[in-house]
Motif scaffolding. Structure first.
Motif, mmCIF file in Angstrom:
data_model
loop_
_atom_site.group_PDB
_atom_site.id
_atom_site.type_symbol
_atom_site.label_atom_id
_atom_site.label_comp_id
_atom_site.label_asym_id
_atom_site.label_seq_id
_atom_site.Cartn_x
_atom_site.Cartn_y
_atom_site.Cartn_z
ATOM 1 N N GLY A 186 5.633 22.153 4.843
ATOM 2 C CA GLY A 186 4.679 21.626 3.864
ATOM 3 C C GLY A 186 4.836 20.124 3.692
ATOM 4 N N LYS A 187 6.077 19.654 3.666
ATOM 5 C CA LYS A 187 6.306 18.211 3.585
ATOM 6 C C LYS A 187 5.794 17.505 4.832
ATOM 7 C CE LYS A 187 10.228 17.864 0.431
ATOM 8 N NZ LYS A 187 11.620 17.379 0.274
ATOM 9 N N LEU A 188 5.979 18.140 5.980
ATOM 10 C CA LEU A 188 5.466 17.552 7.214
ATOM 11 C C LEU A 188 3.942 17.456 7.165
ATOM 12 C CD1 LEU A 188 6.259 16.508 9.998
ATOM 13 C CD2 LEU A 188 6.016 18.834 10.869
ATOM 14 N N GLY A 189 3.318 18.464 6.567
ATOM 15 C CA GLY A 189 1.867 18.406 6.398
ATOM 16 C C GLY A 189 1.450 17.281 5.457
ATOM 17 N N VAL A 190 2.267 17.048 4.418
ATOM 18 C CA VAL A 190 1.976 15.933 3.507
ATOM 19 C C VAL A 190 2.059 14.603 4.248
ATOM 20 C CG1 VAL A 190 2.801 14.694 1.467
ATOM 21 C CG2 VAL A 190 2.704 17.184 1.448
ATOM 22 N N ILE A 191 3.070 14.472 5.134
ATOM 23 C CA ILE A 191 3.203 13.238 5.915
ATOM 24 C C ILE A 191 1.973 13.043 6.794
ATOM 25 C CG2 ILE A 191 4.511 12.123 7.762
ATOM 26 C CD1 ILE A 191 7.024 13.317 6.630
ATOM 27 N N ARG A 192 1.537 14.112 7.467
ATOM 28 C CA ARG A 192 0.348 14.002 8.327
ATOM 29 C C ARG A 192 -0.879 13.620 7.509
ATOM 30 N NH1 ARG A 192 2.087 19.169 10.538
ATOM 31 N NH2 ARG A 192 3.257 18.867 12.483
ATOM 32 N N ALA A 193 -1.057 14.290 6.353
ATOM 33 C CA ALA A 193 -2.218 13.989 5.514
ATOM 34 C C ALA A 193 -2.157 12.554 4.993
ATOM 35 C CB ALA A 193 -2.293 14.979 4.349
ATOM 36 N N LEU A 194 -0.959 12.113 4.615
ATOM 37 C CA LEU A 194 -0.808 10.747 4.120
ATOM 38 C C LEU A 194 -1.129 9.733 5.203
ATOM 39 C CD1 LEU A 194 0.140 8.862 1.821
ATOM 40 C CD2 LEU A 194 2.463 9.095 2.700
ATOM 41 N N GLN A 195 -0.634 9.959 6.405
ATOM 42 C CA GLN A 195 -0.910 9.026 7.490
ATOM 43 C C GLN A 195 -2.383 9.039 7.875
ATOM 44 O OE1 GLN A 195 1.864 10.289 10.515
ATOM 45 N NE2 GLN A 195 3.512 9.004 9.716
ATOM 46 N N ALA A 196 -2.977 10.247 7.908
ATOM 47 C CA ALA A 196 -4.406 10.331 8.241
ATOM 48 C C ALA A 196 -5.248 9.648 7.164
ATOM 49 C CB ALA A 196 -4.828 11.795 8.400
ATOM 50 N N GLY A 197 -4.902 9.888 5.891
ATOM 51 C CA GLY A 197 -5.652 9.239 4.809
ATOM 52 C C GLY A 197 -5.504 7.731 4.841
ATOM 53 N N THR A 198 -4.280 7.261 5.094
ATOM 54 C CA THR A 198 -4.066 5.813 5.174
ATOM 55 C C THR A 198 -4.842 5.209 6.328
ATOM 56 O OG1 THR A 198 -1.852 6.085 4.244
ATOM 57 C CG2 THR A 198 -2.311 4.019 5.380
ATOM 58 N N LEU A 199 -4.811 5.885 7.483
ATOM 59 C CA LEU A 199 -5.570 5.390 8.641
ATOM 60 C C LEU A 199 -7.064 5.339 8.332
ATOM 61 C CD1 LEU A 199 -5.597 4.532 11.609
ATOM 62 C CD2 LEU A 199 -5.753 6.955 12.228
ATOM 63 N N PHE A 200 -7.575 6.383 7.658
ATOM 64 C CA PHE A 200 -8.997 6.398 7.317
ATOM 65 C C PHE A 200 -9.352 5.250 6.377
ATOM 66 C CE2 PHE A 200 -12.299 7.740 4.298
ATOM 67 C CZ PHE A 200 -13.364 7.923 5.160
ATOM 68 N N VAL A 201 -8.512 5.035 5.352
ATOM 69 C CA VAL A 201 -8.778 3.945 4.400
ATOM 70 C C VAL A 201 -8.726 2.590 5.094
ATOM 71 C CG1 VAL A 201 -7.908 2.762 2.343
ATOM 72 C CG2 VAL A 201 -8.013 5.254 2.392
ATOM 73 N N ILE A 202 -7.723 2.398 5.971
ATOM 74 C CA ILE A 202 -7.588 1.118 6.668
ATOM 75 C C ILE A 202 -8.785 0.878 7.584
ATOM 76 C CG2 ILE A 202 -6.237 -0.103 8.422
ATOM 77 C CD1 ILE A 202 -3.737 1.077 7.175
ATOM 78 N N VAL A 203 -9.196 1.914 8.329
ATOM 79 C CA VAL A 203 -10.358 1.765 9.218
ATOM 80 C C VAL A 203 -11.619 1.485 8.403
ATOM 81 C CG1 VAL A 203 -11.847 2.999 10.840
ATOM 82 C CG2 VAL A 203 -9.376 3.151 11.071
ATOM 83 N N LEU A 204 -11.771 2.175 7.269
ATOM 84 C CA LEU A 204 -12.943 1.950 6.425
ATOM 85 C C LEU A 204 -12.976 0.523 5.885
ATOM 86 C CD1 LEU A 204 -15.437 3.115 4.996
ATOM 87 C CD2 LEU A 204 -13.937 3.825 3.132
ATOM 88 N N ILE A 205 -11.820 0.053 5.365
ATOM 89 C CA ILE A 205 -11.763 -1.318 4.843
ATOM 90 C C ILE A 205 -11.998 -2.328 5.956
ATOM 91 C CG2 ILE A 205 -10.260 -3.011 3.749
ATOM 92 C CD1 ILE A 205 -8.924 -0.758 2.234
ATOM 93 N N ALA A 206 -11.417 -2.072 7.134
ATOM 94 C CA ALA A 206 -11.610 -2.987 8.259
ATOM 95 C C ALA A 206 -13.074 -3.039 8.676
ATOM 96 C CB ALA A 206 -10.740 -2.553 9.439
ATOM 97 N N PHE A 207 -13.753 -1.872 8.684
ATOM 98 C CA PHE A 207 -15.170 -1.854 9.039
ATOM 99 C C PHE A 207 -15.993 -2.634 8.021
ATOM 100 C CE2 PHE A 207 -19.379 0.105 8.549
ATOM 101 C CZ PHE A 207 -19.877 -0.038 9.835
ATOM 102 N N VAL A 208 -15.716 -2.399 6.733
ATOM 103 C CA VAL A 208 -16.437 -3.134 5.686
ATOM 104 C C VAL A 208 -16.157 -4.630 5.791
ATOM 105 C CG1 VAL A 208 -16.657 -3.473 3.186
ATOM 106 C CG2 VAL A 208 -16.503 -1.157 4.131
ATOM 107 N N LEU A 209 -14.896 -4.981 6.095
ATOM 108 C CA LEU A 209 -14.529 -6.395 6.223
ATOM 109 C C LEU A 209 -15.250 -7.044 7.395
ATOM 110 C CD1 LEU A 209 -12.744 -8.784 5.370
ATOM 111 C CD2 LEU A 209 -10.964 -7.868 6.851
ATOM 112 N N ILE A 210 -15.264 -6.361 8.550
ATOM 113 C CA ILE A 210 -15.946 -6.916 9.726
ATOM 114 C C ILE A 210 -17.441 -7.044 9.468
ATOM 115 C CG2 ILE A 210 -16.539 -6.436 12.137
ATOM 116 C CD1 ILE A 210 -13.795 -5.129 12.417
ATOM 117 N N TYR A 211 -18.020 -6.009 8.840
ATOM 118 C CA TYR A 211 -19.455 -6.064 8.537
ATOM 119 C C TYR A 211 -19.765 -7.207 7.574
ATOM 120 C CZ TYR A 211 -24.040 -4.565 6.825
ATOM 121 O OH TYR A 211 -25.362 -4.521 6.468
ATOM 122 N N GLY A 212 -18.916 -7.354 6.547
ATOM 123 C CA GLY A 212 -19.139 -8.429 5.589
ATOM 124 C C GLY A 212 -18.958 -9.804 6.200
ATOM 125 N N LEU A 213 -17.933 -9.960 7.066
ATOM 126 C CA LEU A 213 -17.726 -11.258 7.708
ATOM 127 C C LEU A 213 -18.866 -11.582 8.662
ATOM 128 C CD1 LEU A 213 -13.891 -11.178 8.489
ATOM 129 C CD2 LEU A 213 -15.079 -12.522 6.744
#
Length: 273
Positions: free
Chosen positions: A157-184
């Motif tokens: 279960g903890k390993l699943g939390v790590i996977r979910a945390l990394q996937a969520g962080t990657l999604f947030v970073i990609v989303l922010i990067a996309f918004v940043l590139i679009y805005g720039l």
């Protein structure tokens, strides 16, 4: 005194400020994800050791029966101490503390109670009651299997939390990067091309161009300033051209007057009568 246009530029409209905020958010999410993953990975490492030790209890339980039958009393007592030391080891206690909200503490207490109340008395008897011990061993090992499986599920279960945390962080970073590139692209790259073209036109003496950049960013302020400067330069050049035209006309009239006077003087000189 009214505020200047640069003073009216709000921080929330600043391209540089918004870009820095985006980078800070990306770095912050990355650090949080990294620290959380390190913490959970450290906990998983402790769980792995606890699983190994809990699994070894099954082998130790069966080995005690063989030792009681074939070995000496000193060896038997030593292996009993080893089993109890494993059952109460620091790694197992740490795992129980980490998973205190699960049923692991109750399962461990049941295993410990089964050993102390039903298993060890059979070995402590003189002579050891091996047949009864062999009958109790499968049930004891079954309880250990449930404990090990529950501990493994909690660890997974903890390993699943790590996977979910990394996937969520990657999604947030990609989303922010996309918004940043679009805005720039919309707020920096495209306006800069327009401003660069206008600057080239001004350098060539063409003051007719105007750049419209919506919003209240640094580039929109620069565009308004360039538009105003271009209009003022156009008016200045037009005024200078008008003055040059007036001076040219005045010089033309003066030249014509002098030419007339010269011709008149020459005529009077050549024809005195």
């Amino acid at each position: 005194m009214p505020p200047t246009e640069s003073e009216q530029l709000s921080t929330r409209h600043s391209i540089v400020f918004n870009t820095l905020v985006a980078f800070v958010i990306i770095i912050g999410f990355s650090l949080i994800s990294m620290l959380a993953s390190l913490y959970l990975a450290d906990a998983l490492e402790g769980d792995a050791e606890a699983i190994n030790q809990a699994g070894s209890l099954r082998m130790q339980a069966y080995r005690l029966a063989f030792t009681a039958e074939q070995g000496s009393q000193a060896v038997l007592e030593e292996r009993i101490v080893t089993l109890e030391r494993t059952l109460l080891s620091a790694s197992l206690r740490s795992a129980l503390h980490r998973h205190g909200a699960t049923e692991l503490p109750a399962l461990h207490a049941g295993v410990l109670r089964h050993w102390q109340q039903r298993m060890r008395p059979l070995l402590d008897a003189q002579p050891p009651r091996l047949e009864e011990y062999r009958q109790e061993a499968p049930e004891f090992v079954s309880e250990l299997n449930v404990f090990v499986r529950t501990l493994q599920e909690a660890s997974e279960g903890k390993l699943g939390v790590i996977r979910a945390l990394q996937a969520g962080t990657l999604f947030v970073i990609v989303l922010i990067a996309f918004v940043l590139i679009y805005g720039l692209h919309n707020n920096l790259a495209t306006p800069l091309r327009s401003l660069t073209k206008m600057a080239r036109d001004i350098g060539k003496g063409d003051f007719s161009g105007q750049v419209q950049i919506p919003g209240d960013t640094e580039l929109s302020l620069l565009a308004r300033t360039l538009n105003q400067m271009s209009q003022e330069l156009a008016s200045l050049y037009a005024e200078m051209e008008q003055k040059v035209d007036d001076k040219t006309a005045a010089l033309t009239r003066s030249n014509a007057t002098l030419q007339l006077l010269f011709n008149s003087a020459r005529m009077l000189y050549s024809q005195p009568d």
